[in-house]
Design a protein around this motif. Structure first.
Motif, PDB file in Angstrom:
ATOM      1  N   TYR A   1      10.327  28.058  24.800  1.00 45.58           N
ATOM      2  CA  TYR A   1       9.519  27.377  23.784  1.00 45.58           C
ATOM      3  C   TYR A   1      10.411  27.088  22.571  1.00 45.58           C
ATOM      4  O   TYR A   1      11.093  27.991  22.076  1.00 45.58           O
ATOM      5  N   PRO A   2      10.440  25.869  22.071  1.00 46.21           N
ATOM      6  CA  PRO A   2      11.231  25.604  20.865  1.00 46.21           C
ATOM      7  C   PRO A   2      10.760  26.468  19.700  1.00 46.21           C
ATOM      8  O   PRO A   2       9.549  26.732  19.568  1.00 46.21           O
ATOM      9  N   PRO A   3      11.679  26.936  18.841  1.00 46.41           N
ATOM     10  CA  PRO A   3      11.303  27.811  17.720  1.00 46.41           C
ATOM     11  C   PRO A   3      10.727  27.003  16.549  1.00 46.41           C
ATOM     12  O   PRO A   3      11.389  26.777  15.531  1.00 46.41           O
ATOM     13  N   LEU A   4       9.489  26.557  16.706  1.00 45.51           N
ATOM     14  CA  LEU A   4       8.825  25.721  15.709  1.00 45.51           C
ATOM     15  C   LEU A   4       7.861  26.550  14.874  1.00 45.51           C
ATOM     16  O   LEU A   4       7.088  27.350  15.423  1.00 45.51           O
ATOM     17  N   VAL A   5       7.888  26.352  13.579  1.00 46.78           N
ATOM     18  CA  VAL A   5       6.893  26.965  12.707  1.00 46.78           C
ATOM     19  C   VAL A   5       6.203  25.872  11.909  1.00 46.78           C
ATOM     20  O   VAL A   5       6.779  24.821  11.638  1.00 46.78           O
ATOM     21  N   LEU A   6       4.953  26.141  11.557  1.00 48.13           N
ATOM     22  CA  LEU A   6       4.185  25.233  10.713  1.00 48.13           C
ATOM     23  C   LEU A   6       3.927  25.940   9.399  1.00 48.13           C
ATOM     24  O   LEU A   6       3.369  27.045   9.372  1.00 48.13           O
ATOM     25  N   SER A   7       4.351  25.314   8.327  1.00 49.08           N
ATOM     26  CA  SER A   7       4.202  25.863   6.976  1.00 49.08           C
ATOM     27  C   SER A   7       3.047  25.169   6.269  1.00 49.08           C
ATOM     28  O   SER A   7       2.959  23.936   6.264  1.00 49.08           O
ATOM     29  N   PHE A   8       2.148  25.965   5.685  1.00 52.85           N
ATOM     30  CA  PHE A   8       1.061  25.435   4.869  1.00 52.85           C
ATOM     31  C   PHE A   8       1.387  25.607   3.395  1.00 52.85           C
ATOM     32  O   PHE A   8       1.873  26.669   2.978  1.00 52.85           O
ATOM     33  N   GLU A   9       1.090  24.600   2.607  1.00 54.21           N
ATOM     34  CA  GLU A   9       1.115  24.710   1.152  1.00 54.21           C
ATOM     35  C   GLU A   9      -0.315  24.805   0.648  1.00 54.21           C
ATOM     36  O   GLU A   9      -1.188  24.046   1.077  1.00 54.21           O
TER      37      GLU A   9
END
Length: 222
Positions: free
Chosen positions: A73-81
């Motif tokens: 799995y690609p090391p993707l993160v989703l950041s919320f502001e």
């Protein structure tokens, strides 16, 4: 994608070998105590989480990225502001059925989502309602591939990995639009529930059929 070769310790190797899917990683994180740091003093990678046995949201996202990267799995993160500057970070992934997430939080509505969302934006919007409390509200999101950090050791460093936090703070976020009237309605409902019950709600949120199972501490509350 070919996973990077990691010099894992026995306990780390056992976890990576056992936790082969996002749902398995979410279950593991659900049963770790939340890292209730008081002053933002830690940002541990996977090695630090295994050593201490606890994680806050970004530590959980980095741990999920490290484990699942080994399973391609690609090391993707989703950041919320958020408008109150209390941001949130989750691990995200894509399958044949859509985008999903793995997450840990002090808020019941900010954990993982099933892989059923057509786009990262749709996934991000599924968190909008449950992000609202006395002051919080999502105003933007960004998906970041941690491989942009190159040789920086965010996976197994013995030290705090502050460079990850700075990367996410600096990364351009896509705006999430909302009406002030809708926000105020949701905030009033949150306040009323919290005043009546003394804890954060979750059962009245829409779309809960798309959530992953919550940590045990929320199972007794509604």
């Amino acid at each position: 994608m070919t996973p990077p070769a990691l010099d894992l310790r026995p306990a780390e190797r056992q976890l990576v070998s056992t936790l082969r899917s996002p749902s398995a990683v979410q279950h593991w994180l659900n049963h770790l105590p939340y890292n209730t740091e008081k002053g933002g003093e830690t940002l541990r990678g996977f090695r630090g989480v295994v050593r201490t046995g606890k994680a806050h949201c970004l530590e959980a996202a980095l741990s999920a990225a490290t484990i699942l990267e080994q399973h391609r799995y690609p090391p993707l993160v989703l950041s919320f502001e958020s408008i109150d500057l209390l941001d949130h970070v989750i691990f995200v992934y894509r399958t044949a059925t859509g985008w999903g997430s793995v997450a840990r939080s002090r808020d019941p509505g900010l954990h993982g989502r099933q892989p059923v969302f057509a786009t990262p934006r749709a996934l991000a919007l599924s968190y909008f309602e449950s992000y609202i409390d006395f002051e919080g509200c999502v105003k933007g999101y960004a998906v970041v591939d941690l491989r942009v950090l190159g040789n920086y050791d965010w996976r197994l460093s013995e030290k705090n990995v502050w460079k990850v936090e700075q990367l996410l703070l600096d990364w351009p976020h896509r705006r999430i639009r909302y009406s002030e009237a809708r926000l105020e309605r949701m905030r009033r409902r949150y306040r009323a529930f919290h005043e009546a019950h003394g804890y954060k709600p979750w059962k009245y949120y829409g779309g809960r059929d798309r959530w992953t199972p919550l940590p045990p501490e929320y199972a007794r509350r509604g």
